[in-house]
Design a protein around this motif. Structure first.
Motif, PDB file in Angstrom:
ATOM      1  N   SER A   1       0.835  -1.207   0.000  1.00 22.80           N
ATOM      2  CA  SER A   1       0.000   0.000   0.000  1.00 22.80           C
ATOM      3  C   SER A   1       0.869   1.256   0.000  1.00 22.80           C
ATOM      4  O   SER A   1       0.583   2.225  -0.711  1.00 22.80           O
ATOM      5  CB  SER A   1      -0.931   0.004   1.211  1.00 22.80           C
ATOM      6  N   GLY A   2       1.930   1.234   0.807  1.00 21.36           N
ATOM      7  CA  GLY A   2       2.849   2.370   0.857  1.00 21.36           C
ATOM      8  C   GLY A   2       3.556   2.593  -0.468  1.00 21.36           C
ATOM      9  O   GLY A   2       3.823   3.727  -0.870  1.00 21.36           O
ATOM     10  N   TRP A   3       3.867   1.498  -1.163  1.00 25.80           N
ATOM     11  CA  TRP A   3       4.511   1.583  -2.465  1.00 25.80           C
ATOM     12  C   TRP A   3       3.600   2.323  -3.445  1.00 25.80           C
ATOM     13  O   TRP A   3       4.046   3.228  -4.162  1.00 25.80           O
ATOM     14  CB  TRP A   3       4.822   0.182  -2.954  1.00 25.80           C
ATOM     15  N   SER A   4       2.339   1.973  -3.469  1.00 24.54           N
ATOM     16  CA  SER A   4       1.385   2.649  -4.358  1.00 24.54           C
ATOM     17  C   SER A   4       1.306   4.137  -4.027  1.00 24.54           C
ATOM     18  O   SER A   4       1.336   4.987  -4.918  1.00 24.54           O
ATOM     19  CB  SER A   4      -0.006   2.026  -4.219  1.00 24.54           C
ATOM     20  N   ARG A   5       1.210   4.441  -2.737  1.00 25.69           N
ATOM     21  CA  ARG A   5       1.136   5.833  -2.294  1.00 25.69           C
ATOM     22  C   ARG A   5       2.412   6.588  -2.698  1.00 25.69           C
ATOM     23  O   ARG A   5       2.353   7.702  -3.208  1.00 25.69           O
ATOM     24  CB  ARG A   5       0.915   5.890  -0.781  1.00 25.69           C
ATOM     25  N   ALA A   6       3.577   5.979  -2.481  1.00 25.51           N
ATOM     26  CA  ALA A   6       4.846   6.630  -2.822  1.00 25.51           C
ATOM     27  C   ALA A   6       4.940   6.890  -4.325  1.00 25.51           C
ATOM     28  O   ALA A   6       5.446   7.938  -4.747  1.00 25.51           O
ATOM     29  CB  ALA A   6       6.015   5.770  -2.349  1.00 25.51           C
ATOM     30  N   PHE A   7       4.465   5.950  -5.129  1.00 25.28           N
ATOM     31  CA  PHE A   7       4.547   6.129  -6.583  1.00 25.28           C
ATOM     32  C   PHE A   7       3.673   7.284  -7.045  1.00 25.28           C
ATOM     33  O   PHE A   7       4.141   8.181  -7.747  1.00 25.28           O
ATOM     34  CB  PHE A   7       4.179   4.848  -7.334  1.00 25.28           C
ATOM     35  N   VAL A   8       2.399   7.298  -6.663  1.00 26.95           N
ATOM     36  CA  VAL A   8       1.500   8.336  -7.178  1.00 26.95           C
ATOM     37  C   VAL A   8       1.824   9.715  -6.613  1.00 26.95           C
ATOM     38  O   VAL A   8       1.506  10.722  -7.241  1.00 26.95           O
ATOM     39  CB  VAL A   8      -0.002   8.001  -6.971  1.00 26.95           C
TER      40      VAL A   8
ATOM     41  N   VAL B   1      10.437  -4.931 -21.410  1.00 23.66           N
ATOM     42  CA  VAL B   1      11.497  -3.947 -21.210  1.00 23.66           C
ATOM     43  C   VAL B   1      11.852  -3.858 -19.722  1.00 23.66           C
ATOM     44  O   VAL B   1      10.994  -3.544 -18.897  1.00 23.66           O
ATOM     45  CB  VAL B   1      11.063  -2.556 -21.728  1.00 23.66           C
ATOM     46  N   PRO B   2      13.120  -4.137 -19.370  1.00 20.78           N
ATOM     47  CA  PRO B   2      13.525  -4.023 -17.973  1.00 20.78           C
ATOM     48  C   PRO B   2      13.817  -2.566 -17.626  1.00 20.78           C
ATOM     49  O   PRO B   2      14.407  -1.829 -18.411  1.00 20.78           O
ATOM     50  CB  PRO B   2      14.812  -4.865 -17.902  1.00 20.78           C
ATOM     51  N   ARG B   3      13.367  -2.171 -16.425  1.00 20.70           N
ATOM     52  CA  ARG B   3      13.610  -0.812 -15.947  1.00 20.70           C
ATOM     53  C   ARG B   3      14.225  -0.895 -14.555  1.00 20.70           C
ATOM     54  O   ARG B   3      13.624  -1.472 -13.649  1.00 20.70           O
ATOM     55  CB  ARG B   3      12.309  -0.028 -15.913  1.00 20.70           C
ATOM     56  N   PRO B   4      15.400  -0.293 -14.383  1.00 18.74           N
ATOM     57  CA  PRO B   4      16.051  -0.328 -13.071  1.00 18.74           C
ATOM     58  C   PRO B   4      15.403   0.657 -12.093  1.00 18.74           C
ATOM     59  O   PRO B   4      14.577   1.490 -12.479  1.00 18.74           O
ATOM     60  CB  PRO B   4      17.495   0.062 -13.384  1.00 18.74           C
ATOM     61  N   LYS B   5      15.820   0.555 -10.879  1.00 22.04           N
ATOM     62  CA  LYS B   5      15.308   1.383  -9.784  1.00 22.04           C
ATOM     63  C   LYS B   5      15.269   2.868 -10.146  1.00 22.04           C
ATOM     64  O   LYS B   5      14.247   3.530  -9.942  1.00 22.04           O
ATOM     65  CB  LYS B   5      16.189   1.152  -8.552  1.00 22.04           C
ATOM     66  N   ALA B   6      16.348   3.397 -10.670  1.00 24.73           N
ATOM     67  CA  ALA B   6      16.412   4.832 -10.985  1.00 24.73           C
ATOM     68  C   ALA B   6      15.318   5.248 -11.966  1.00 24.73           C
ATOM     69  O   ALA B   6      14.714   6.318 -11.813  1.00 24.73           O
ATOM     70  CB  ALA B   6      17.792   5.191 -11.534  1.00 24.73           C
ATOM     71  N   GLU B   7      15.027   4.415 -12.960  1.00 30.21           N
ATOM     72  CA  GLU B   7      13.967   4.738 -13.924  1.00 30.21           C
ATOM     73  C   GLU B   7      12.590   4.703 -13.279  1.00 30.21           C
ATOM     74  O   GLU B   7      11.726   5.512 -13.621  1.00 30.21           O
ATOM     75  CB  GLU B   7      14.015   3.773 -15.114  1.00 30.21           C
ATOM     76  N   ILE B   8      12.379   3.767 -12.372  1.00 34.56           N
ATOM     77  CA  ILE B   8      11.087   3.679 -11.690  1.00 34.56           C
ATOM     78  C   ILE B   8      10.867   4.914 -10.814  1.00 34.56           C
ATOM     79  O   ILE B   8       9.781   5.497 -10.808  1.00 34.56           O
ATOM     80  CB  ILE B   8      11.006   2.383 -10.844  1.00 34.56           C
ATOM     81  N   ILE B   9      11.905   5.328 -10.098  1.00 34.03           N
ATOM     82  CA  ILE B   9      11.789   6.514  -9.244  1.00 34.03           C
ATOM     83  C   ILE B   9      11.557   7.755 -10.102  1.00 34.03           C
ATOM     84  O   ILE B   9      10.710   8.602  -9.768  1.00 34.03           O
ATOM     85  CB  ILE B   9      13.025   6.657  -8.337  1.00 34.03           C
ATOM     86  N   ALA B  10      12.258   7.868 -11.231  1.00 34.79           N
ATOM     87  CA  ALA B  10      12.048   9.005 -12.136  1.00 34.79           C
ATOM     88  C   ALA B  10      10.624   9.001 -12.698  1.00 34.79           C
ATOM     89  O   ALA B  10       9.989  10.057 -12.811  1.00 34.79           O
ATOM     90  CB  ALA B  10      13.076   8.975 -13.264  1.00 34.79           C
ATOM     91  N   ALA B  11      10.117   7.822 -13.027  1.00 33.04           N
ATOM     92  CA  ALA B  11       8.747   7.715 -13.541  1.00 33.04           C
ATOM     93  C   ALA B  11       7.735   8.151 -12.487  1.00 33.04           C
ATOM     94  O   ALA B  11       6.743   8.827 -12.804  1.00 33.04           O
ATOM     95  CB  ALA B  11       8.462   6.287 -13.989  1.00 33.04           C
ATOM     96  N   ALA B  12       7.984   7.798 -11.229  1.00 38.42           N
ATOM     97  CA  ALA B  12       7.087   8.216 -10.151  1.00 38.42           C
ATOM     98  C   ALA B  12       7.105   9.729  -9.983  1.00 38.42           C
ATOM     99  O   ALA B  12       6.053  10.354  -9.797  1.00 38.42           O
ATOM    100  CB  ALA B  12       7.479   7.533  -8.845  1.00 38.42           C
ATOM    101  N   SER B  13       8.273  10.307 -10.067  1.00 41.93           N
ATOM    102  CA  SER B  13       8.385  11.775  -9.953  1.00 41.93           C
ATOM    103  C   SER B  13       7.611  12.461 -11.069  1.00 41.93           C
ATOM    104  O   SER B  13       6.877  13.425 -10.829  1.00 41.93           O
ATOM    105  CB  SER B  13       9.853  12.201  -9.988  1.00 41.93           C
ATOM    106  N   ARG B  14       7.770  11.965 -12.304  1.00 48.03           N
ATOM    107  CA  ARG B  14       7.035  12.529 -13.442  1.00 48.03           C
ATOM    108  C   ARG B  14       5.528  12.351 -13.267  1.00 48.03           C
ATOM    109  O   ARG B  14       4.749  13.273 -13.520  1.00 48.03           O
ATOM    110  CB  ARG B  14       7.472  11.871 -14.754  1.00 48.03           C
ATOM    111  N   PHE B  15       5.124  11.148 -12.844  1.00 50.04           N
ATOM    112  CA  PHE B  15       3.697  10.872 -12.670  1.00 50.04           C
ATOM    113  C   PHE B  15       3.082  11.847 -11.673  1.00 50.04           C
ATOM    114  O   PHE B  15       2.005  12.389 -11.908  1.00 50.04           O
ATOM    115  CB  PHE B  15       3.485   9.429 -12.196  1.00 50.04           C
ATOM    116  N   ALA B  16       3.761  12.079 -10.559  1.00 53.28           N
ATOM    117  CA  ALA B  16       3.224  12.969  -9.527  1.00 53.28           C
ATOM    118  C   ALA B  16       3.060  14.395 -10.047  1.00 53.28           C
ATOM    119  O   ALA B  16       2.074  15.068  -9.716  1.00 53.28           O
ATOM    120  CB  ALA B  16       4.132  12.952  -8.302  1.00 53.28           C
ATOM    121  N   VAL B  17       3.996  14.849 -10.874  1.00 48.36           N
ATOM    122  CA  VAL B  17       3.912  16.195 -11.440  1.00 48.36           C
ATOM    123  C   VAL B  17       2.788  16.268 -12.484  1.00 48.36           C
ATOM    124  O   VAL B  17       2.012  17.228 -12.500  1.00 48.36           O
ATOM    125  CB  VAL B  17       5.266  16.605 -12.064  1.00 48.36           C
TER     126      VAL B  17
END
Length: 143
Positions: free
Chosen positions: A38-45, A68-84
């Motif tokens: 649940s925290g993961w979902s919250r952190a991503f959005v 397509v494999p995506r490393p940790k850094a790409e996932i965190i960047a995607a979350a940042s973009r999604f939130a904006v």
């Protein structure tokens, strides 16, 4: 004197039981893992970079439905973009079709959707769950 010693012993035993109960609740349990998911979902959005960095293992990889494999850094960047791009997106609860399998210090969480299935692999270390790998797979019609 014997009463004081006995009272001290009883208090000590109660403290040990209390600490043991607390440790079991915060250990590698399904309930703790559900909270982490649940925290993961919250952190991503919300784009919570710190929470995602703490959760995802340094070697974390997420493989998309297209392979397509995506490393940790790409996932965190995607979350940042999604939130904006999607401010105030509500956090969705875990789907009732999610399954949790905890085996000692390892766990697998499977999410079954209408069009895909995803699997998250976790390990428990240093008092908390860490996400190590995710696989997303499209469901194909049986025609």
């Amino acid at each position: 004197m014997k009463r004081v010693v006995f009272a001290g012993w009883v208090a000590g035993v109660c403290c040990v039981w209390s600490l043991a109960a607390g440790a079991a609740e915060s250990g590698p349990t399904e309930a703790a893992l559900r909270d982490v998911e649940s925290g993961w979902s919250r952190a991503f959005v919300t784009g919570d970079v710190k929470a995602l960095d703490d959760l995802l293992d340094p070697a974390y990889v997420s493989v998309s439905t297209s392979g397509v494999p995506r490393p940790k850094a790409e996932i965190i960047a995607a979350a940042s973009r999604f939130a904006v791009e999607h401010p105030n997106t509500p956090v969705q609860p875990l789907p009732p079709t999610s399954t949790f399998s905890v085996k000692g210090n390892a766990a697998v969480v499977t999410h079954h959707g209408a069009q895909d299935t995803s699997v998250d692999v976790f390990y428990y270390s240093q008092g908390r769950w860490h996400a190590w790998y995710s696989q997303h797979t499209k469901l194909v019609s049986a025609s």
